[in-house]
Design an enzyme around this catalytic site. Sequence first.
Site, PDB file in Angstrom:
ATOM      1  N   LYS A 216      30.686   7.749  10.524  1.00  0.00           N
ATOM      2  CA  LYS A 216      31.204   7.033  12.018  1.00  0.00           C
ATOM      3  C   LYS A 216      30.216   6.498  12.275  1.00  0.00           C
ATOM      4  CE  LYS A 216      33.537   7.824  16.361  1.00  0.00           C
ATOM      5  NZ  LYS A 216      34.344   8.803  17.520  1.00  0.00           N
ATOM      6  N   GLU A 222      21.215  13.409   7.798  1.00  0.00           N
ATOM      7  CA  GLU A 222      21.442  13.497   6.744  1.00  0.00           C
ATOM      8  C   GLU A 222      21.983  12.697   5.970  1.00  0.00           C
ATOM      9  OE1 GLU A 222      22.407  15.217  10.148  1.00  0.00           O
ATOM     10  OE2 GLU A 222      21.909  17.225   9.780  1.00  0.00           O
ATOM     11  N   GLY A 278      35.453  13.242  15.320  1.00  0.00           N
ATOM     12  CA  GLY A 278      35.043  13.119  13.772  1.00  0.00           C
ATOM     13  C   GLY A 278      35.793  14.203  13.441  1.00  0.00           C
ATOM     14  N   ARG A 279      35.582  15.305  13.815  1.00  0.00           N
ATOM     15  CA  ARG A 279      36.485  16.085  13.237  1.00  0.00           C
ATOM     16  C   ARG A 279      38.171  16.065  13.247  1.00  0.00           C
ATOM     17  NH1 ARG A 279      33.990  16.827  17.989  1.00  0.00           N
ATOM     18  NH2 ARG A 279      35.412  17.488  20.121  1.00  0.00           N
ATOM     19  N   GLU A 364      34.003  23.112  18.014  1.00  0.00           N
ATOM     20  CA  GLU A 364      33.408  22.057  18.192  1.00  0.00           C
ATOM     21  C   GLU A 364      34.086  21.556  19.511  1.00  0.00           C
ATOM     22  OE1 GLU A 364      30.873  18.972  15.987  1.00  0.00           O
ATOM     23  OE2 GLU A 364      32.656  18.391  16.250  1.00  0.00           O
ATOM     24  N   HIS A 395      39.337  43.110   1.433  1.00  0.00           N
ATOM     25  CA  HIS A 395      38.940  44.113   0.290  1.00  0.00           C
ATOM     26  C   HIS A 395      37.123  44.551   0.909  1.00  0.00           C
ATOM     27  CE1 HIS A 395      41.177  45.135  -2.389  1.00  0.00           C
ATOM     28  NE2 HIS A 395      41.845  44.046  -2.368  1.00  0.00           N
ATOM     29  N   LYS A 515      21.086  16.530  16.504  1.00  0.00           N
ATOM     30  CA  LYS A 515      20.647  14.585  15.800  1.00  0.00           C
ATOM     31  C   LYS A 515      19.205  14.165  16.292  1.00  0.00           C
ATOM     32  CE  LYS A 515      25.551  13.638  14.614  1.00  0.00           C
ATOM     33  NZ  LYS A 515      26.105  12.623  14.261  1.00  0.00           N
TER      34      LYS A 515
HETATM   35  C1  G6Q Z   1      32.166  16.005  15.021  1.00  0.00           C
HETATM   36  C2  G6Q Z   1      30.963  15.804  15.276  1.00  0.00           C
HETATM   37  C3  G6Q Z   1      29.913  16.020  13.992  1.00  0.00           C
HETATM   38  C4  G6Q Z   1      30.026  14.635  13.228  1.00  0.00           C
HETATM   39  C5  G6Q Z   1      28.977  14.490  12.165  1.00  0.00           C
HETATM   40  C6  G6Q Z   1      28.738  13.394  11.278  1.00  0.00           C
HETATM   41  O1  G6Q Z   1      33.699  15.798  15.986  1.00  0.00           O
HETATM   42  O2  G6Q Z   1      30.425  14.221  15.725  1.00  0.00           O
HETATM   43  O3  G6Q Z   1      30.679  16.869  13.181  1.00  0.00           O
HETATM   44  O4  G6Q Z   1      31.534  14.664  12.440  1.00  0.00           O
HETATM   45  O5  G6Q Z   1      28.205  14.928  12.792  1.00  0.00           O
HETATM   46  O6  G6Q Z   1      28.941  11.833  12.002  1.00  0.00           O
HETATM   47  P1  G6Q Z   1      28.427  10.418  11.457  1.00  0.00           P
HETATM   48  O7  G6Q Z   1      30.302  10.845  11.628  1.00  0.00           O
HETATM   49  O8  G6Q Z   1      28.347   9.631  12.218  1.00  0.00           O
HETATM   50  O9  G6Q Z   1      27.565  11.085  10.320  1.00  0.00           O
END
Ligand code: G6Q
Length: 553
Positions: A216, A222, A278-279, A364, A395, A515
Amino acid sequence: MTRLSETSAWKSLASHHEQIARIHLRELFAGQPGRGESNDGSPASPANLVAEGAGLYLDYSKHRINTETMPLLAALAEECGMPARREAMFTGERINVSEDRPVLHVALRMPANRSLVVDGTDVVREVHGVLSRMSAFCEEIRSGRRTGHTGRPIRNVINVGIGGSDLGPVMAYEALKEYSRRDLTFRFVSNVDDTGFYEATRDLDPEETLFVISSKTFTTLETMTNARTAREWSLAAFGGDTAAVAKHFVAVSTNAEGVSDFGIDTADMFGFWDWVGGRYSMDSAIGLSTMLAIGPDRFQDLLDGFHEIDEHFRETPLDRNLPAIHGLLAIWYRNFFGTQTQAVLPYSEYLHRFPAYLQQLTMESNGKSVTLDGEAVSTATGAVFWGEPGTNGQHSFYQLIHQGTELIPCDFIGFNHSLNPIGNHQDLLVSNVFAQTESLAFGKTPEELRDEGVDAALVPHRTFEGNRPTSTLMVDRLTPRTLGNLVAFYEHSVFTQGAIWGIDSFDQWGVELGKALARKIVPELESENEPGLDHDSSTSSLIRRYRRARGRA
Ligand code: G6Q
């Protein structure tokens, strides 16, 4: 604003809980034998603790509730303004207050003939504009018309992203594998651990590999690190010819400038908007890898499944509203029984990443300790969600659910039909759903054991107290549409809980902190000269020890 714990509905629930807490599910069923019966088309009755709609059948009769409980919980939702907040979400109000944004993942799945104008822009039209571009791109790749740099067809797709830009795509790919193009390989690189990238690419041919860089912000450490490594890996195969990047990289992002700085043509960027968290983004362009796998028509089915639940959630009275019922029950256990965790147990191998996906969605969103106006919350908020597919979990950790000292409400998710029927596997699988929930509710008494002739010394060990609450969610068959139903069901359950707690379920400052923190330490690990460290003694020692191990001290 009245603190939640001071509302009259809360107080009524607290005294109601005192009565219910002493009652066993055996008694609740004895006093109300039909509570688990389906209505089968007849009007809903408060005595029937089942609800059906939008592709899902929810049996919540094995919960520690009586006919008074759900109306009291619904009254709490009303007193907290949950229905108004729900409408505010659907109409694009800025309900994500700490980021001053609307929350419009529901617009991602609205049909093209709808319109939703936010700040002068019809967001539904924008959504469908991106969906059309995604569809055209996916058709080009899937048909082989769009090839790699050397003219070879794309056979491998690697999504590079993390958190919300990874968990949804992975979960959806795994869940819908049966609907995917089996001649294409899909992999997912999220962790900055170099092993993730190595294992995803070690046996692939760069000439046939497309990277989807999903971020996003297009700044996440990462993802940007893995994206740069991916570019080097590709270019090494093309003699450093940067023209190859255009053929082997596309981006999904809200940051056009970052994408173009990286070297990806913005014509190959699929956008989304800051009002998609994001989620909550697997049904936005972040689902590009899903669409590549299952094709545009099935992706539309997935969106239709989400939308079906959206409509149900928006319009159905709370006493028959499946996500709301689930969310209210989560409040009941977390706040009145004091439970700390909730298990999600899908009886489907295809859903093996579903609990991990839900962990982000639930934890989250509702892992918050201040209310919308910044005050400390007066009650507990989000529970820990966890789980594994059944029957495997039976199990291992189910032992604690059956006989441990923790009360753990569980969601059992079952399907009527297997996608790969073999013999009687499906009957055996589903029999376990029903047997487990029955046993968790009713247990086994010492008298029953003695009647069976069990040795007296073993009776305490073999006694099952029961009274363990479960929801049973039955779905006809796992399809793109029913996956959409399931995910949206949990999204709106999370919403219901967050609205009652009065928290912002749509920000994630804890993630933002992570981050920022690592950025400070990277140069301290990498510097050639001994860095001046101003951390606590533990952190500074760990940094020095690591530097010594890497020969930097
Ligand atoms: C989701 C969070 C988090 C995010 C990641 C990746 O709700 O904000 O999980 O999706 O940190 O972020 P980017 O898409 O900006 O790389």
